[in-house]
Design an enzyme around this catalytic site. Sequence first.
Site, PDB file in Angstrom:
ATOM      1  CB  SER A 136      14.693  17.611   1.534  1.00 27.66           C
ATOM      2  OG  SER A 136      15.675  16.790   0.567  1.00 27.66           O
ATOM      3  CB  VAL A 140      27.400  21.446   1.521  1.00 25.51           C
ATOM      4  CG1 VAL A 140      28.728  21.774   1.287  1.00 25.51           C
ATOM      5  CG2 VAL A 140      26.862  20.638   0.752  1.00 25.51           C
ATOM      6  CG  ASP A 290      18.953  17.808  -9.226  1.00 27.28           C
ATOM      7  OD1 ASP A 290      17.959  18.563  -9.542  1.00 27.28           O
ATOM      8  OD2 ASP A 290      19.310  17.872  -7.798  1.00 27.28           O
TER       9      ASP A 290
END
Length: 509
Positions: A136, A140, A290
């Site tokens: 979002s 990369v 995460d």
Amino acid sequence: MRGPHNIWRLIRTGATFERTGAMGAVLEAMDAPAPIRAAARVLGWPFKLLGLRGDPSMPPVPRALTALGPAYIKFGQILSTRPDVVGPDMAMELRVLQDKLPPFPLEEARRVVAAEMERPLEEVFSAFSEPVAAASIAQVHRATLIETGRDVAVKLLRPGIDRAFRKDVDAFHLMATLIETLSPSSRRLRPRDVITHFEGVVLQELDLRIEASAAGEFAANTANDDGFVVPAVEWGMSTRRMMVLGWADGASFGDVAAIDAAGHDRRKLGATVLQMFLRHALRDGYFHADMHQGNLKVAPNGDIVALDFGIMGRIDEYTRRVYAEILMGFIRKDYRRVAEVHFEAGYVPPDRDVGEFAQALRSVGEPIFGMEASRISMGRLLAFLFEVTERFGMETRTELILLQRTMVVVEGVGRSLDPDLNIWAEARPVVEEYIARNIGPQAVARDLFRTAIVLSRFGPRLPQLAEAALIAQANPEKPPSSARWPERFALAGGGLAVGLVLAAIYAAL
């Protein structure tokens, strides 16, 4: 805060949730009271046709959030870390928002690199790929440095993402205020604090220098952890809109077939990722928050490689000790001690009965531990624990919720590799090691020594401060001779404490 714009955004949000079928799912997951349900319908149902359609192949709530744009997607990702707010099932559903999103064009990425490096991309990289991952906020690319020939990962912010977020965050604050106003019972979950936390996380992610710093700190902390790797930061090439790390080869944790084909021991990997997470959280107080499959790779030599450091968790030393004692209490089925720890830490109001709380905790733990190892679930345990602590008036603690949610995610990662993974058996040695070093006589001596060092800094002023304290005590009605008297008196107490602490240490020796 521009009122009309925020109200229109709330209406558009409600309309989109109605149109995608997400409204009912959210209200049910949060067990929303009647006033919230009524307000949601007013903001959504009459304007249903004005809402965005979204991707019908996605579940309703992720579909609505994806349709509404980057800020909502990121908000959904943050809410996936808060099962106490949205419930464990909805938190699990929101994890789909971690998956790939449409990238922005390669030519736009090349322009961003040129602007950040202040020279053409071709002067920096000999190769620069199409996007290999997109989320979002950023995407990369794989690239090769001209100067060293080293392969790197180049992370770039989406163009205009700052402006898009700023337009929506104010509306989120308004929404949280409305929820707290219409439902006083929701204040225990601190909706406005949730939005403030979200805003802080996003502001950090909108500056990739902060993420680079997080990666650097995490790498330093874990440098001696065998089997765990954090890619090195290319500091000279990391800016606000661009971050460059070493490229990590290997199989994604989400690709079990590739892991098997490479000959890795899945049982060992599952146990290692769980133990590493606990070690980082307890030992360092700084952990990757995460750790889903997309952010973990298995290197060809079997090392676990961590990626994406946009969401990191930090807990202070006292909280780590509390968390370790709670975990160990459950592992040992010592529910009385788990209850006492909650009271000692001030998590539960002191007017509640510790015996009743311990009994309620037993009702949480016993059904879980009575299961086979392969069915023991930290997620189920936490869901029950949230219910119990809510009944006893425990306020939500964001840092613990993030820690606990990450534990649930790591459990899922471990189980995806080894369905028979015994969560508690693998956690126990790490927790016991931490407790042995940080709770007990050695820890007390170490804490006293640290306290003495801090307080002894006032040693040269001790005579003067002690005199001021004694004079003040002897003449309580006499006004202080200096405007700084309150500060001097407080420091005098600190100076006297120095003497007491040093005397205690001397006596112990």
